[in-house]
Design a protein around this motif. Structure first.
Motif, mmCIF file in Angstrom:
data_model
loop_
_atom_site.group_PDB
_atom_site.id
_atom_site.type_symbol
_atom_site.label_atom_id
_atom_site.label_comp_id
_atom_site.label_asym_id
_atom_site.label_seq_id
_atom_site.Cartn_x
_atom_site.Cartn_y
_atom_site.Cartn_z
ATOM 1 N N UNK A 1 25.671 74.220 53.293
ATOM 2 C CA UNK A 1 25.881 73.047 52.972
ATOM 3 C C UNK A 1 27.185 72.341 52.834
ATOM 4 N N UNK A 2 27.616 71.193 53.366
ATOM 5 C CA UNK A 2 28.944 70.666 53.348
ATOM 6 C C UNK A 2 28.974 69.294 52.832
ATOM 7 N N UNK A 3 30.031 68.695 52.339
ATOM 8 C CA UNK A 3 30.360 67.658 51.775
ATOM 9 C C UNK A 3 31.723 67.128 52.125
ATOM 10 N N UNK A 4 31.418 65.644 52.639
ATOM 11 C CA UNK A 4 32.577 65.135 53.115
ATOM 12 C C UNK A 4 33.136 64.005 52.014
ATOM 13 N N UNK A 5 34.486 64.216 51.700
ATOM 14 C CA UNK A 5 35.331 63.659 50.647
ATOM 15 C C UNK A 5 36.496 62.835 51.253
ATOM 16 N N UNK A 6 36.324 61.422 50.864
ATOM 17 C CA UNK A 6 37.418 60.409 51.494
ATOM 18 C C UNK A 6 38.177 60.202 50.374
ATOM 19 N N UNK A 7 39.684 60.693 50.430
ATOM 20 C CA UNK A 7 40.365 60.213 49.193
ATOM 21 C C UNK A 7 41.111 58.960 49.759
ATOM 22 N N UNK A 8 41.656 58.186 48.931
ATOM 23 C CA UNK A 8 42.187 56.665 49.116
ATOM 24 C C UNK A 8 43.473 56.663 48.231
ATOM 25 N N UNK A 9 44.460 56.381 48.709
ATOM 26 C CA UNK A 9 45.671 55.919 48.077
ATOM 27 C C UNK A 9 45.771 54.376 48.359
ATOM 28 N N UNK A 10 45.061 53.739 47.439
ATOM 29 C CA UNK A 10 45.119 52.299 47.545
ATOM 30 C C UNK A 10 46.418 51.291 47.479
ATOM 31 N N UNK A 11 46.497 50.460 48.295
ATOM 32 C CA UNK A 11 47.805 49.458 48.190
ATOM 33 C C UNK A 11 47.420 48.318 48.798
ATOM 34 N N UNK A 12 48.199 47.091 48.760
ATOM 35 C CA UNK A 12 47.969 45.941 48.856
ATOM 36 C C UNK A 12 48.728 45.594 50.271
ATOM 37 N N UNK A 13 49.262 46.172 50.980
ATOM 38 C CA UNK A 13 50.087 46.505 52.172
ATOM 39 C C UNK A 13 49.730 47.566 52.995
ATOM 40 N N UNK A 14 49.724 48.688 52.555
ATOM 41 C CA UNK A 14 49.522 49.991 53.202
ATOM 42 C C UNK A 14 48.501 50.714 52.297
ATOM 43 N N UNK A 15 47.192 51.012 52.936
ATOM 44 C CA UNK A 15 46.410 51.928 52.080
ATOM 45 C C UNK A 15 46.240 53.352 52.670
ATOM 46 N N UNK A 16 46.572 54.311 52.049
ATOM 47 C CA UNK A 16 46.481 55.691 52.764
ATOM 48 C C UNK A 16 44.819 56.218 52.546
ATOM 49 N N UNK A 17 44.408 57.129 53.485
ATOM 50 C CA UNK A 17 43.119 57.756 53.594
ATOM 51 C C UNK A 17 43.285 58.889 54.107
ATOM 52 N N UNK A 18 42.481 60.187 53.312
ATOM 53 C CA UNK A 18 42.295 61.478 54.035
ATOM 54 C C UNK A 18 40.974 61.829 53.654
ATOM 55 N N UNK A 19 40.605 62.458 54.781
ATOM 56 C CA UNK A 19 39.156 62.928 54.942
ATOM 57 C C UNK A 19 39.208 64.341 55.128
ATOM 58 N N UNK A 20 38.301 65.032 54.262
ATOM 59 C CA UNK A 20 38.205 66.485 54.130
ATOM 60 C C UNK A 20 36.835 66.827 54.153
ATOM 61 N N UNK A 21 36.403 67.950 54.539
ATOM 62 C CA UNK A 21 34.916 68.584 54.560
ATOM 63 C C UNK A 21 35.107 69.804 53.657
ATOM 64 N N UNK A 22 34.216 70.020 52.693
ATOM 65 C CA UNK A 22 34.127 71.194 51.821
ATOM 66 C C UNK A 22 32.733 71.750 52.245
ATOM 67 N N UNK A 23 33.049 73.119 52.607
ATOM 68 C CA UNK A 23 31.811 73.862 53.219
ATOM 69 C C UNK A 23 32.400 75.453 52.662
ATOM 70 N N UNK A 24 31.428 76.100 52.127
ATOM 71 C CA UNK A 24 31.424 77.235 51.836
ATOM 72 C C UNK A 24 32.494 77.642 51.093
ATOM 73 N N UNK A 25 33.052 76.736 50.218
ATOM 74 C CA UNK A 25 34.047 77.083 49.202
ATOM 75 C C UNK A 25 35.454 76.522 49.829
ATOM 76 N N UNK A 26 35.416 76.221 51.037
ATOM 77 C CA UNK A 26 36.823 76.002 51.835
ATOM 78 C C UNK A 26 36.946 74.440 52.090
ATOM 79 N N UNK A 27 38.201 74.150 51.917
ATOM 80 C CA UNK A 27 38.478 72.587 52.540
ATOM 81 C C UNK A 27 39.171 72.645 53.854
ATOM 82 N N UNK A 28 38.237 71.696 54.623
ATOM 83 C CA UNK A 28 38.676 71.583 56.028
ATOM 84 C C UNK A 28 39.262 70.125 56.161
ATOM 85 N N UNK A 29 40.516 70.169 56.824
ATOM 86 C CA UNK A 29 41.113 68.729 57.054
ATOM 87 C C UNK A 29 40.230 67.986 58.204
#
Length: 168
Positions: A1-29
């Motif tokens: 089973x895998x889980x997709x996580x979207x991290x967000x660094x919010x901003x009013x001019x620039x907002x960062x995002x990062x997407x990872x998948x967690x599967x079998x205890x490992x984090x994949x970019x």
């Protein structure tokens, strides 16, 4: 089973995002980047741009979890209010996209990723490059967002381990 996580660094001019998948205890970019709003636009227009662009990110990656930085009160109240609005737009769009939203304080994320809650953004970025086997992370906003996603993955794993330990 895998889980997709979207991290967000919010901003009013620039907002960062990062997407990872967690599967079998490992984090994949999966991907990372920034949403850049036109700084010359009026604030309400920038929030509309943010909502539209973030909706596209949600539709593309379909995360089950969205992780966002908790608001902190700095010296500039106006900046804090604008950050609050950006967070609201992100939370709204995440909810519409069916994702569960989690929030973490920046110091907690830095401590969880680097071992030091006062780590510099550059230190966090350096650790993430090694952890995720990346040659580069082009923007600090994106690395902050990836840190959010990775930290959430760590916290989920820790919670699962605690639940197993309690059930023994």
């Amino acid at each position: 089973m895998s889980l997709v996580i979207l991290g967000v660094d919010p901003g009013s001019r620039i907002t960062g995002f990062g997407v990872v998948r967690v599967a079998n205890g490992k984090i994949e970019h999966i991907n990372h980047g920034v949403i850049v709003m036109d700084g010359d636009d009026a604030f309400p227009r920038r929030m509309t741009e943010l909502g539209s662009a973030f909706r596209e990110v949600m539709e593309k990656y379909k995360p089950e979890q969205v992780v966002i930085e908790k608001i902190f009160l700095g010296k500039n109240a106006d900046s804090a209010f604008k950050l609050g609005h950006a967070r609201g737009v992100i939370m709204y769009e995440a909810g519409l996209g069916g994702a569960e939203v989690q929030e973490y304080a920046t110091r907690s994320v830095k401590k969880g990723v680097t071992g030091n809650g006062g780590a510099s953004k550059e230190d966090v970025q350096a650790i993430l490059k090694v952890m995720l086997s990346l040659k580069t992370i082009s923007r600090i906003d994106a690395s902050d967002a990836l840190a959010m996603a990775c930290y959430h993955a760590f916290e989920m794993k820790k919670k699962a381990l605690m639940q197993r330990a309690v059930s023994l």
